[in-house]
Design an enzyme around this catalytic site. Sequence first.
Site, short mmCIF file in Angstrom:
data_model
loop_
_atom_site.label_atom_id
_atom_site.label_comp_id
_atom_site.label_asym_id
_atom_site.label_seq_id
_atom_site.Cartn_x
_atom_site.Cartn_y
_atom_site.Cartn_z
N THR A 53 38.11 14.24 21.02
CA THR A 53 39.04 14.97 20.16
C THR A 53 40.20 15.50 20.99
O THR A 53 39.98 16.10 22.04
CB THR A 53 38.34 16.15 19.46
OG1 THR A 53 37.27 15.65 18.67
CG2 THR A 53 39.29 16.93 18.59
N TYR A 54 41.40 15.27 20.52
CA TYR A 54 42.59 15.79 21.19
C TYR A 54 42.89 17.18 20.66
O TYR A 54 42.87 17.42 19.46
CB TYR A 54 43.79 14.85 20.97
CG TYR A 54 43.63 13.60 21.79
CD1 TYR A 54 44.17 13.51 23.07
CD2 TYR A 54 42.90 12.53 21.31
CE1 TYR A 54 43.99 12.38 23.83
CE2 TYR A 54 42.71 11.39 22.07
CZ TYR A 54 43.26 11.32 23.33
OH TYR A 54 43.07 10.20 24.10
#
Length: 177
Positions: free
Chosen positions: A35-36
Amino acid sequence: MALEIERKFLLDGFPETPIRDGELEPLMEQRIEQTYLAIDGDEELRIRKITDVRSGRTTYTHTFKKGTGLSREEIEYEISAGIYEQIAEAHDAVALTKNRTTAKWNGWTVEIDRYDQLELTVVEVEFGSEVEASAFVPPEWFGRDISRSRPYSNKTVWRELQRKAAASAAAKGDAPS
């Protein structure tokens, strides 16, 4: 800050034939959820949950990357499961998920990523220098070099995944007002 120098190639699918022929030796398989947290120009901040498929051991990382193309600066360190979960929950994004097979090919360590949410399989090779990366001659089964192709970067793929999730939620009436 460490330097990551890698080339990435688009595969037609998982390379069963090189494995069967003994040309490619699988060493390890991992399940990765990524996840960014922030993306700004050539900088990115992300978290990962990495589970070794054989042992079931899970580690969590927090990574900062800066740069584009073959060579990028990278800082990565391990974080606790609790910190990972808190960050992932606070961010409330759909994780990009993939299986990564680490293998040996012709003296090189290669990483083959098979993504879940889209039909995409890539192979990456890391190098000690840009000269070494430029001189590398891949086998034909590696496919097209996508090292500098933005549509195939993890952050571009992740952004598209978020757009699709938001559109799906809106269509179901789940979108925030």
